[in-house]
Enzyme design. Structure first.
Site, PDB file in Angstrom:
ATOM      1  CE1 TYR A 121     109.194 -81.547 -31.095  1.00 37.17           C
ATOM      2  CE2 TYR A 121     108.455 -83.558 -30.074  1.00 37.17           C
ATOM      3  CZ  TYR A 121     108.181 -82.488 -30.762  1.00 37.17           C
ATOM      4  OH  TYR A 121     106.991 -82.450 -31.595  1.00 37.17           O
ATOM      5  CB  SER A 137     104.438 -83.122 -29.099  1.00 43.11           C
ATOM      6  OG  SER A 137     104.954 -84.660 -29.154  1.00 43.11           O
TER       7      SER A 137
END
Length: 282
Positions: free
Chosen positions: A146, A133
């Site tokens: 995250y 990501s």
């Protein structure tokens, strides 16, 4: 013909990568926690093997890999796509919530990679594609845990690239920006149980408001993103990091500039922390 093994292929980028591979004439092993979640257009292809796989089930990965090899004889590309998000200030996230996130995003990835690598080492070839990501190279407010899980994915991928090069196996981490998938749906994104009101109006909770407004309006096109991933794999020369999307590239470039500024500010003092005799002999 290339055989792809894709985790989390029921929707989003995983499903689009499966479609791109099939359009290219390749074989695909598409896994999901339940196979009835896989799109009908995928399961209709004779080149696709649907398999049930929960990557957090340590015993499930070897069985799925065995089934893939029995059907197609080899695994050329592993796409570690299964994962989920977690929004909230770091202080709000409990240990149990953080561990649950890492069980999927990090330890699930490790379990599946360990199961596939003996096949690739025997072949003396293979490609590992880990879906990271933009948050995996920049810690951002409201997604700190995250981000931590995706930082881990990037580090694992870099180490694997060096460790596996003698076997002809490549590893890359794909770091998408915001793409128009179901990632911001409640089925892929969770919130901590213990919300702290003091964070209201601060960057950590601004991210919560953004996620509800941006869902399904994100800039990135997952079909085009999947096609690029397929083409990069086919090129045979993987980058260590594939920055996917305009926003991912822009944020990475900004961080590079910031790193240069940080180094320049403290370079002389940092270098001077060495022992004087070491500096003299350098």
């Amino acid at each position: 013909m290339t055989t792809w093994f894709i985790s989390g292929a029921s929707r989003g980028l995983g499903a689009e990568i499966a479609r791109a591979a099939l359009r290219g004439g390749d074989d695909v092993v598409a896994t999901a926690r339940t196979t009835d979640r896989l799109p009908a257009d995928l399961t209709a292809s004779e080149h696709l093997l649907p398999l049930r796989l929960d990557v957090t089930d340590q015993a499930g990965a070897p069985a799925a890999v065995d089934a893939a090899v029995e059907r197609f004889g080899r695994i050329d590309v592993l796409v570690n796509n299964a994962g989920r998000g977690l929004l909230g200030a770091i202080e709000e996230v409990s240990d149990a919530e953080a561990r649950s996130l890492f069980d999927l995003n990090v330890f699930g990835l490790l379990a599946l990679t360990r199961a596939v690598l003996p096949v690739m080492r025997r072949q003396r070839s293979g490609t590992l594609v880990h879906i990271g990501s933009r948050s995996g190279f920049e810690g951002e407010p409201g997604v700190g845990l995250y981000s931590a899980s995706k930082f881990a994915v990037a580090g694992i991928s870099e180490a694997l690239a060096a460790e596996l090069a003698p076997f002809g196996i490549q590893s890359t981490v794909v770091e998408p920006g915001v793409f128009r998938t179901d990632f911001l749906d409640a089925s892929s994104l969770s919130l901590p149980a213990g919300r702290i009101a003091d964070y209201d109006g601060t960057p950590a909770h601004t991210t919560l408001d953004w996620s509800s407004q941006a869902n399904h309006t994100q800039l990135g096109d997952p079909v085009k993103g999947a096609e690029l991933i397929r083409d990069v794999v086919r090129s045979g020369a993987l980058p260590s990091h594939l920055y996917l999307g305009k926003d991912s590239i822009e944020r990475r470039e900004a961080l590079i500039e910031r790193a240069h500024a940080d180094i320049a500010t403290w370079r002389s003092r940092s270098v001077a922390t060495a022992h004087d005799d070491a500096l003299a002999s350098a």
